[in-house]
Write an enzyme that holds these catalytic residues in place. Structure first.
Site, PDB file in Angstrom:
ATOM      1  N   ARG A   1     -68.478 -98.253   8.557  1.00 15.60           N
ATOM      2  CA  ARG A   1     -68.633 -96.556   8.567  1.00 15.60           C
ATOM      3  C   ARG A   1     -68.935 -95.944   7.901  1.00 15.60           C
ATOM      4  NH1 ARG A   1     -64.095 -95.102   8.631  1.00 15.60           N
ATOM      5  NH2 ARG A   1     -63.101 -96.216   7.958  1.00 15.60           N
TER       6      ARG A   1
ATOM      7  N   TYR B   1     -73.344-100.943  13.392  1.00 21.06           N
ATOM      8  CA  TYR B   1     -72.315-101.932  12.515  1.00 21.06           C
ATOM      9  C   TYR B   1     -71.448-101.636  13.099  1.00 21.06           C
ATOM     10  CZ  TYR B   1     -68.171-101.833   9.762  1.00 21.06           C
ATOM     11  OH  TYR B   1     -66.943-101.930   9.754  1.00 21.06           O
TER      12      TYR B   1
ATOM     13  N   GLY C   1     -68.099-100.249  13.603  1.00 23.64           N
ATOM     14  CA  GLY C   1     -67.645 -99.162  14.299  1.00 23.64           C
ATOM     15  C   GLY C   1     -68.353 -98.445  14.108  1.00 23.64           C
TER      16      GLY C   1
ATOM     17  N   LYS D   1     -63.314 -96.701  17.282  1.00 25.71           N
ATOM     18  CA  LYS D   1     -62.979 -96.004  16.566  1.00 25.71           C
ATOM     19  C   LYS D   1     -63.523 -94.374  17.849  1.00 25.71           C
ATOM     20  CE  LYS D   1     -60.070 -97.587  13.474  1.00 25.71           C
ATOM     21  NZ  LYS D   1     -60.562 -98.884  12.849  1.00 25.71           N
TER      22      LYS D   1
ATOM     23  N   HIS E   1     -54.080 -94.761  14.642  1.00 25.12           N
ATOM     24  CA  HIS E   1     -54.829 -96.276  13.375  1.00 25.12           C
ATOM     25  C   HIS E   1     -53.265 -97.365  13.526  1.00 25.12           C
ATOM     26  CE1 HIS E   1     -57.597 -97.332  10.889  1.00 25.12           C
ATOM     27  NE2 HIS E   1     -57.913 -97.891  11.089  1.00 25.12           N
TER      28      HIS E   1
ATOM     29  N   SER F   1     -58.195 -97.924   6.127  1.00 28.62           N
ATOM     30  CA  SER F   1     -58.706 -99.111   6.719  1.00 28.62           C
ATOM     31  C   SER F   1     -58.239-100.688   5.865  1.00 28.62           C
ATOM     32  CB  SER F   1     -59.972 -98.523   6.810  1.00 28.62           C
ATOM     33  OG  SER F   1     -60.641 -97.711   8.162  1.00 28.62           O
ATOM     34  N   ALA F   2     -58.700-101.783   6.347  1.00 29.26           N
ATOM     35  CA  ALA F   2     -58.173-102.780   4.908  1.00 29.26           C
ATOM     36  C   ALA F   2     -58.045-102.606   4.094  1.00 29.26           C
ATOM     37  CB  ALA F   2     -60.115-102.512   4.547  1.00 29.26           C
ATOM     38  N   CYS F   3     -56.268-102.400   5.068  1.00 28.71           N
ATOM     39  CA  CYS F   3     -54.947-102.152   4.179  1.00 28.71           C
ATOM     40  C   CYS F   3     -54.299-103.099   4.863  1.00 28.71           C
ATOM     41  CB  CYS F   3     -54.878-100.658   4.040  1.00 28.71           C
ATOM     42  SG  CYS F   3     -55.415 -99.606   2.611  1.00 28.71           S
TER      43      CYS F   3
ATOM     44  N   LYS G   1     -53.332-103.960   7.910  1.00 28.05           N
ATOM     45  CA  LYS G   1     -52.872-104.428   9.623  1.00 28.05           C
ATOM     46  C   LYS G   1     -52.681-105.838  10.676  1.00 28.05           C
ATOM     47  CE  LYS G   1     -55.263-100.567  10.780  1.00 28.05           C
ATOM     48  NZ  LYS G   1     -56.439 -99.948   9.694  1.00 28.05           N
ATOM     49  N   THR G   2     -54.044-106.009   9.976  1.00 25.38           N
ATOM     50  CA  THR G   2     -54.239-107.167  10.664  1.00 25.38           C
ATOM     51  C   THR G   2     -53.483-108.393  10.546  1.00 25.38           C
ATOM     52  OG1 THR G   2     -56.637-106.816  11.298  1.00 25.38           O
ATOM     53  CG2 THR G   2     -55.894-109.053  11.319  1.00 25.38           C
TER      54      THR G   2
ATOM     55  N   ASP H   1     -55.243-102.733  15.166  1.00 17.49           N
ATOM     56  CA  ASP H   1     -55.607-101.440  14.559  1.00 17.49           C
ATOM     57  C   ASP H   1     -55.392-100.267  15.434  1.00 17.49           C
ATOM     58  OD1 ASP H   1     -57.250-100.687  12.576  1.00 17.49           O
ATOM     59  OD2 ASP H   1     -58.781-100.549  14.314  1.00 17.49           O
TER      60      ASP H   1
ATOM     61  N   SER I   1     -67.416-107.401   5.791  1.00 22.04           N
ATOM     62  CA  SER I   1     -67.835-108.670   6.929  1.00 22.04           C
ATOM     63  C   SER I   1     -66.663-108.595   7.996  1.00 22.04           C
ATOM     64  CB  SER I   1     -68.205-109.820   6.110  1.00 22.04           C
ATOM     65  OG  SER I   1     -67.680-110.871   5.152  1.00 22.04           O
ATOM     66  N   ARG I   2     -66.926-109.344   8.841  1.00 19.20           N
ATOM     67  CA  ARG I   2     -65.881-108.901   9.911  1.00 19.20           C
ATOM     68  C   ARG I   2     -66.366-110.196  10.993  1.00 19.20           C
ATOM     69  NH1 ARG I   2     -62.562-104.188   9.983  1.00 19.20           N
ATOM     70  NH2 ARG I   2     -62.890-102.985   8.184  1.00 19.20           N
TER      71      ARG I   2
ATOM     72  N   GLY J   1     -47.070-113.251   4.251  1.00 18.69           N
ATOM     73  CA  GLY J   1     -46.190-113.583   5.340  1.00 18.69           C
ATOM     74  C   GLY J   1     -44.497-113.127   5.215  1.00 18.69           C
ATOM     75  N   ASP J   2     -45.134-112.814   3.403  1.00 18.93           N
ATOM     76  CA  ASP J   2     -43.416-111.963   2.890  1.00 18.93           C
ATOM     77  C   ASP J   2     -42.531-110.714   3.253  1.00 18.93           C
ATOM     78  OD1 ASP J   2     -42.417-114.865   1.390  1.00 18.93           O
ATOM     79  OD2 ASP J   2     -44.678-115.010   0.479  1.00 18.93           O
ATOM     80  N   ASN J   3     -43.626-109.896   3.423  1.00 21.51           N
ATOM     81  CA  ASN J   3     -43.810-108.878   3.499  1.00 21.51           C
ATOM     82  C   ASN J   3     -42.622-108.253   4.890  1.00 21.51           C
ATOM     83  OD1 ASN J   3     -45.702-107.618   1.887  1.00 21.51           O
ATOM     84  ND2 ASN J   3     -47.408-107.516   4.255  1.00 21.51           N
TER      85      ASN J   3
HETATM   86  P1  GTP Z   1     -58.741-102.900   9.221  1.00 21.93           P
HETATM   87  O1  GTP Z   1     -59.636-103.653  10.020  1.00 21.93           O
HETATM   88  O2  GTP Z   1     -60.511-102.233   8.325  1.00 21.93           O
HETATM   89  O3  GTP Z   1     -58.656-101.601   9.898  1.00 21.93           O
HETATM   90  O4  GTP Z   1     -58.631-103.150   8.148  1.00 21.93           O
HETATM   91  P2  GTP Z   1     -57.063-103.346   8.862  1.00 21.93           P
HETATM   92  O5  GTP Z   1     -55.701-102.836   8.057  1.00 21.93           O
HETATM   93  O6  GTP Z   1     -56.572-104.324   9.519  1.00 21.93           O
HETATM   94  O7  GTP Z   1     -56.670-104.546   6.913  1.00 21.93           O
HETATM   95  P3  GTP Z   1     -56.710-106.104   6.291  1.00 21.93           P
HETATM   96  O8  GTP Z   1     -55.739-106.765   7.115  1.00 21.93           O
HETATM   97  O9  GTP Z   1     -57.937-107.219   7.724  1.00 21.93           O
HETATM   98  O10 GTP Z   1     -56.463-107.097   5.168  1.00 21.93           O
HETATM   99  C1  GTP Z   1     -57.551-106.419   4.549  1.00 21.93           C
HETATM  100  C2  GTP Z   1     -57.635-107.283   2.736  1.00 21.93           C
HETATM  101  O11 GTP Z   1     -56.181-106.495   2.288  1.00 21.93           O
HETATM  102  C3  GTP Z   1     -57.320-108.502   2.937  1.00 21.93           C
HETATM  103  O12 GTP Z   1     -58.856-108.569   1.887  1.00 21.93           O
HETATM  104  C4  GTP Z   1     -56.403-108.908   2.919  1.00 21.93           C
HETATM  105  O13 GTP Z   1     -56.042-110.065   2.235  1.00 21.93           O
HETATM  106  C5  GTP Z   1     -55.224-107.968   1.990  1.00 21.93           C
HETATM  107  N1  GTP Z   1     -54.112-107.817   2.270  1.00 21.93           N
HETATM  108  C6  GTP Z   1     -54.080-107.283   3.517  1.00 21.93           C
HETATM  109  N2  GTP Z   1     -52.372-107.080   3.511  1.00 21.93           N
HETATM  110  C7  GTP Z   1     -51.750-107.187   2.019  1.00 21.93           C
HETATM  111  C8  GTP Z   1     -50.698-108.128   1.084  1.00 21.93           C
HETATM  112  O14 GTP Z   1     -49.778-108.055   2.320  1.00 21.93           O
HETATM  113  N3  GTP Z   1     -50.382-107.877  -0.079  1.00 21.93           N
HETATM  114  C9  GTP Z   1     -52.107-108.562  -0.647  1.00 21.93           C
HETATM  115  N4  GTP Z   1     -51.893-108.242  -1.888  1.00 21.93           N
HETATM  116  N5  GTP Z   1     -53.212-107.855   0.124  1.00 21.93           N
HETATM  117  C10 GTP Z   1     -53.535-107.715   1.323  1.00 21.93           C
HETATM  118  C1  SPV Z   2     -61.475 -99.802  10.349  1.00 25.50           C
HETATM  119  O1  SPV Z   2     -62.497 -99.627   9.638  1.00 25.50           O
HETATM  120  O2  SPV Z   2     -60.617 -99.346   9.639  1.00 25.50           O
HETATM  121  C2  SPV Z   2     -61.779-100.761  10.903  1.00 25.50           C
HETATM  122  C3  SPV Z   2     -63.191-101.533  11.396  1.00 25.50           C
HETATM  123  O3  SPV Z   2     -61.227-101.303  11.941  1.00 25.50           O
HETATM  124  S1  SPV Z   2     -64.130-100.513  12.425  1.00 25.50           S
HETATM  125  O4  SPV Z   2     -63.881-100.377  13.578  1.00 25.50           O
HETATM  126  O5  SPV Z   2     -65.191-100.584  11.651  1.00 25.50           O
HETATM  127  O6  SPV Z   2     -63.658 -98.732  11.900  1.00 25.50           O
HETATM  128 MN    MN Z   3     -58.999 -99.755  11.590  1.00 20.29          MN
END
Ligand code: GTP
Ligand code: SPV
Ligand code: MN
Length: 587
Positions: free
Chosen positions: A70, A198, A200, A207, A227, A249-251, A253-254, A278, A370-371, A497-499
């Site tokens: 994005r 791309y 997003g 989004k 979100h 993002s990338a923290c 959620k998935t 998401d 990459s996704r 998983g331990d979360n």
């Molecule tokens: P968006 O799709 O961008 O919104 O991201 P998201 O919030 O769904 O994040 P996602 O679950 O894809 O995780 C992003 C990154 O964080 C990945 O590289 C995961 O391996 C890492 N990650 C996720 N959960 C944990 C966790 O509990 N601990 C650690 N250390 N890393 C984590």
């Molecule tokens: C994010 O960045 O929070 C995503 C990927 O879920 S995107 O669709 O590019 O926004």
């Molecule tokens: Mn997202």
């Protein structure tokens, strides 16, 4: 033509006159049509068909090397008044934006096909579903929207003659970075996106619509677009409680949305069900509680770090009918690879740009952002409520971010208003999901900084109002941080998983079954109340993870105060009072 809706037909004629495609193709969602498009994308090299035995129905797509995330600095909220976009959004006057974009879109689809994609966010027929139409010149977009939304005839049936649809116009144009714009016109129900390919930026249901436009609609109509992931946690008695969680993002959620419970819980019969990973649309239900619905139909998930151990369910979800974007390619096996999939990158790998790669190169084989675009129904733990038109009732809302220090593993807000304060004050280290520096701590309220379609101050007020509306039926609000680092820079908490161990305390709190300790920032578990059975960490480590460093928190309060100052009169008085309360408790 698949409709008689004059509003729609008129708009399409107008857009056609602007972008001047050679032909217009209506997407009906039929497998026959989709198969034709896949063949065409293979012929032009837009997509590579992967090994049909190992990855049936899967494709690899590479986006332009400067077009991989994005672009927040080129994303605009074009409301009539600048104040309505607020200090956290880029703003442009709508008239000026249309004038600027018109020459960029003019003739942009010459020699190309314009695809008309009707889709719903939310299951068609649901009273909460909303219709979007995306016009695009990208087959990748059509095929991705087929995974991420409910696309085709059903959406037009849901729309009928109504004028209530989001008008999305997308063209790759020349992929000219200097003319790349993602513009939102909330007052016109319109999105114009140009010069990007791309995810997003171009899958406009995600989004752009389901957060930026929908958050604005929610404010007007009395609901919320967030979100957030949504998951159900089933106990051995078969009762399921639902939580929604907002992480930037990338923290994570998935990962949290589809976690596999640790052995100690699995053997007792606990299960986790994924409703969404998401986005959540949330509204009060007939019982007065807040109900959450996932408007999407698939996962656009981060590939790197996804493996059988970290996220088995996500990996399983990608084994068929999935589109991979910017991962590495193994030409020998015609399969894909990314960092963290396993420890052995296959020999002869091509990197995400299609160049030969070796581990010695010091470069990443897959792009960090990459996704995979995978159908939700592939997920082994997809919730039986996934298609439920009304969504699921929420017991808890969780905020969280990526913080090396400061934020403890988990704490609970004192009440709803304090919870809104906690969400408004969220901060997190930036990730590769957006172009720009990675690892910089920034305020990201409710994980919505890049996605709120109106003034963030008004958005906070909306949160406070929603809490008032549901009163004591409101979900309890928590904050988590899986990412605290030790002095050597390693994650202290095992995560993934331990979360679940933290979720268990959260749900016990909601049921009035767990104790808490009051700290200046909120209620925390007693360290011994986080179950660490089967982990190789001690209760002292948990104590450390829960520690609240008063000096760091005083700095944090200062940071929040500086951030709040941007909002002037738009800052709700209740949040100002919450900040003063925090400062007093820390003093
Ligand atoms: P968006 O799709 O961008 O919104 O991201 P998201 O919030 O769904 O994040 P996602 O679950 O894809 O995780 C992003 C990154 O964080 C990945 O590289 C995961 O391996 C890492 N990650 C996720 N959960 C944990 C966790 O509990 N601990 C650690 N250390 N890393 C984590
Ligand atoms: C994010 O960045 O929070 C995503 C990927 O879920 S995107 O669709 O590019 O926004
Ligand atoms: Mn997202």
């Amino acid at each position: 033509m698949m409709t008689n809706n004059q509003n729609l037909l008129k708009w399409i004629e107008d857009m056609k006159a602007l972008v001047k495609p050679d032909q217009v193709v209506w997407i009906d969602g039929s497998e026959e049509q989709l198969e034709g498009l896949r063949k065409e994308a293979m012929a032009t090299g837009e997509m590579i068909k992967l090994n049909e035995e190992k990855l049936p129905g899967c494709y690899l797509h590479r986006s332009d090397k400067n077009d991989v995330a994005r672009v927040e600095d080129r994303t605009f909220i074009c409301s009539k008044k600048e104040e309505d976009a607020g200090p956290t959004n880029n703003w442009m006057d709508p008239q000026k934006a249309y004038e600027m974009l018109t020459p960029i879109f003019d003739g942009a689809m010459k020699g190309r096909t314009m695809y008309v994609i009707p889709y719903t966010m939310g299951p068609a027929g649901s009273p909460f579903a909303k219709v979007g139409i995306e016009l695009t010149d990208s087959i990748y977009v059509v095929l991705s929207m087929n995974i991420m939304t409910r696309m085709g005839k059903k959406a037009l049936e849901h729309l009928g003659d109504s004028n209530d649809f989001v008008r999305g116009l997308h063209s790759k144009a020349q992929l000219d970075e200097t003319k790349k714009y993602i513009c939102h016109f909330p007052e016109d129900n319109t999105i114009w996106s140009v010069n990007s390919g791309y995810g997003g930026n171009v899958l406009l249901g995600k989004k752009c619509f389901a957060l930026r436009i929908a958050s604005y609609q929610g404010k007007k109509e009395g609901w919320m677009a967030e979100h957030m992931l949504i998951l159900g946690l089933e106990n051995p008695q078969g009762e399921v409680k639902y939580v929604a969680a907002a992480f930037p993002s990338a923290c994570g959620k998935t990962n949290l949305a589809m976690l596999i419970p640790p052995q100690i819980y699995k053997e007792k019969g606990y299960k986790v069900w994924c409703v969404g990973d998401d986005i959540a649309w949330i509204r009060p239900g007939p019982d007065g509680r807040l109900w959450a619905m996932n408007p999407e139909n698939g996962f656009f998930g981060v590939a790197p770090g996804t493996n059988a151990k970290s996220n088995f369910n996500a990996l399983e979800s990608t084994k068929k009918n999935t589109i991979f974007t910017n991962v590495a390619y193994d030409p020998k096996n015609n399969t894909v690879w990314w960092e963290g999939l396993d420890k052995n990158p296959p020999e002869g790998l091509l990197d995400w740009q299609g160049e030969p790669w070796s581990p010695e190169s010091g470069k990443k084989a897959a792009h960090p952002n990459s996704r995979f675009t995978a159908p939700a129904i592939n997920c082994p733990c997809i919730s039986p409520e996934f298609e439920s038109p009304n969504g699921v009732p929420l017991s808890a809302i969780i905020f969280g971010g990526r913080r090396a220090k400061t934020a403890p593993l988990v704490y609970q807000s004192f009440d709803w208003a304090h919870g809104v304060f906690v969400g408004s004050a969220m901060a997190s280290e930036t990730t590769a999901a957006a172009a720009g520096a990675v690892g910089v701590v920034r305020r990201d309220p409710m994980a919505m900084l890049p996605f709120c379609g109106y003034n963030m101050g008004d958005y906070w007020q909306h949160w406070l109002d929603m809490g008032e509306k549901v009163g004591d039926k409101a979900p309890k609000i928590f904050n988590v941080n899986w990412f605290r680092l030790d002095d050597e820079g390693h994650f202290i908490w095992p995560g993934f998983g331990d979360n679940m161990r933290v979720l268990m305390w959260i749900l016990d709190r909601c049921d009035g079954k767990a104790d808490a300790v009051e700290t200046p920032i909120g209620y925390e578990p007693k360290p011994e109340d986080i179950n660490i059975e089967g982990l190789d960490i001690t209760v002292d480590t948990v104590r450390d993870l829960l520690s609240v460093d008063v000096d760091l928190w005083k700095q944090e309060a200062k940071g929040i105060e500086e951030f709040y100052a941007k909002f002037g009169d738009k800052l709700p008085a209740a949040l100002r009072a919450q900040l003063e309360g925090l400062k007093a408790r820390l003093a």
